[in-house]
Design a protein around this motif. Structure first.
Motif, mmCIF file in Angstrom:
data_model
loop_
_atom_site.group_PDB
_atom_site.id
_atom_site.type_symbol
_atom_site.label_atom_id
_atom_site.label_comp_id
_atom_site.label_asym_id
_atom_site.label_seq_id
_atom_site.Cartn_x
_atom_site.Cartn_y
_atom_site.Cartn_z
ATOM 1 N N ASN A 25 40.508 45.633 50.173
ATOM 2 C CA ASN A 25 41.789 46.164 50.647
ATOM 3 C C ASN A 25 42.311 45.459 51.889
ATOM 4 N N ASN A 26 41.448 44.761 52.611
ATOM 5 C CA ASN A 26 41.867 44.144 53.864
ATOM 6 C C ASN A 26 41.895 42.626 53.843
ATOM 7 N N LEU A 27 41.338 42.026 52.817
ATOM 8 C CA LEU A 27 41.291 40.567 52.728
ATOM 9 C C LEU A 27 41.881 40.153 51.382
ATOM 10 N N PRO A 28 43.191 39.929 51.343
ATOM 11 C CA PRO A 28 43.861 39.706 50.058
ATOM 12 C C PRO A 28 43.394 38.466 49.301
ATOM 13 N N HIS A 29 42.729 37.528 49.978
ATOM 14 C CA HIS A 29 42.232 36.353 49.246
ATOM 15 C C HIS A 29 40.894 36.642 48.553
ATOM 16 N N TYR A 30 40.374 37.879 48.689
ATOM 17 C CA TYR A 30 39.172 38.296 47.968
ATOM 18 C C TYR A 30 39.634 38.899 46.644
ATOM 19 N N SER A 31 39.565 38.125 45.576
ATOM 20 C CA SER A 31 40.062 38.554 44.264
ATOM 21 C C SER A 31 39.042 39.389 43.498
ATOM 22 N N TRP A 32 37.765 39.117 43.694
ATOM 23 C CA TRP A 32 36.675 39.898 43.085
ATOM 24 C C TRP A 32 35.639 40.066 44.185
ATOM 25 N N THR A 33 35.309 41.308 44.479
ATOM 26 C CA THR A 33 34.413 41.624 45.581
ATOM 27 C C THR A 33 33.319 42.535 45.051
ATOM 28 N N GLY A 34 32.063 42.092 45.121
ATOM 29 C CA GLY A 34 31.024 42.939 44.567
ATOM 30 C C GLY A 34 29.626 42.609 45.039
ATOM 31 N N PHE A 35 28.712 43.397 44.544
ATOM 32 C CA PHE A 35 27.291 43.246 44.833
ATOM 33 C C PHE A 35 26.535 42.959 43.550
ATOM 34 N N TYR A 36 25.540 42.114 43.670
ATOM 35 C CA TYR A 36 24.511 41.944 42.641
ATOM 36 C C TYR A 36 23.191 42.266 43.325
ATOM 37 N N MET A 37 22.363 43.073 42.678
ATOM 38 C CA MET A 37 21.067 43.427 43.237
ATOM 39 C C MET A 37 19.978 42.961 42.272
ATOM 40 N N LEU A 38 18.841 42.575 42.837
ATOM 41 C CA LEU A 38 17.722 42.180 41.975
ATOM 42 C C LEU A 38 17.224 43.385 41.197
ATOM 43 N N ASP A 39 16.973 43.185 39.935
ATOM 44 C CA ASP A 39 16.469 44.235 39.051
ATOM 45 C C ASP A 39 15.030 44.557 39.432
ATOM 46 N N PRO A 40 14.715 45.809 39.782
ATOM 47 C CA PRO A 40 13.341 46.142 40.159
ATOM 48 C C PRO A 40 12.338 45.958 39.022
#
Length: 163
Positions: free
Chosen positions: A33-48
């Motif tokens: 919402n605050n950085l318009p050049h961020y088109s896709w913003t997310g997390f990937y976590m290692l699968d336990p």
């Protein structure tokens, strides 16, 4: 909102978040919402259950076909393999890039450490070429530290192995 205000807001959210998932949802919202050049913003976590695989977590942006990424593949995998932030100014010229959207032009991936080991990463795509500056890198690396500290302070060792 400038980057210092973004970090202040994320720190406040980390201080009151009821879970890692809630915190990650809040972080992607603040960043997107605050950085318009961020088109896709997310997390990937290692699968336990399979620590050689990253699993998509909270994100804002178009759906991704890459819900599971082997750490041996892609820019996301490269960040885990090297343990360092990876910035790609032109994904079309990087053979590691796993295409999610034809609109994506650049990407930054920042590893998240907890208890001295990588447990996941922040992944940002942009529709703009060479979108990520050193200020973005500094911001996202600090966000990664906030998430890592949250995990260290909130979860038991058993939980950490599962996260």
């Amino acid at each position: 909102m400038d980057r210092s205000e973004i970090l202040t807001e994320i720190r406040e959210k980390a201080a009151s978040a009821s879970s890692l998932t809630v915190l990650q949802e809040q972080i992607v919202g603040v960043l997107a919402n605050n950085l318009p050049h961020y088109s896709w913003t997310g997390f990937y976590m290692l699968d336990p259950e399979d620590p050689d695989t990253l699993v998509v977590g909270s994100y804002i942006g178009d759906p991704t076909p890459h819900v599971r990424i082997p750490v041996s593949q892609g820019i996301c995998g490269a960040a885990v393999a090297t343990g360092k932030t990876v910035v790609v100014d032109d994904v079309g010229s990087d053979p590691r890039y796993l295409s999610c959207s034809i609109e994506t032009k650049s990407e930054i991936v920042v590893p998240i450490y907890a208890s001295g080991r990588i447990i996941g990463e922040i992944d940002i795509d942009s529709h703009d070429p060479a979108a990520f500056t050193s200020a973005d890198r500094d911001l996202l690396e600090e966000v990664g530290k906030i998430v890592g500290s949250f995990i260290e302070n909130s979860l038991t060792d058993t939980d950490l192995r599962k996260s």
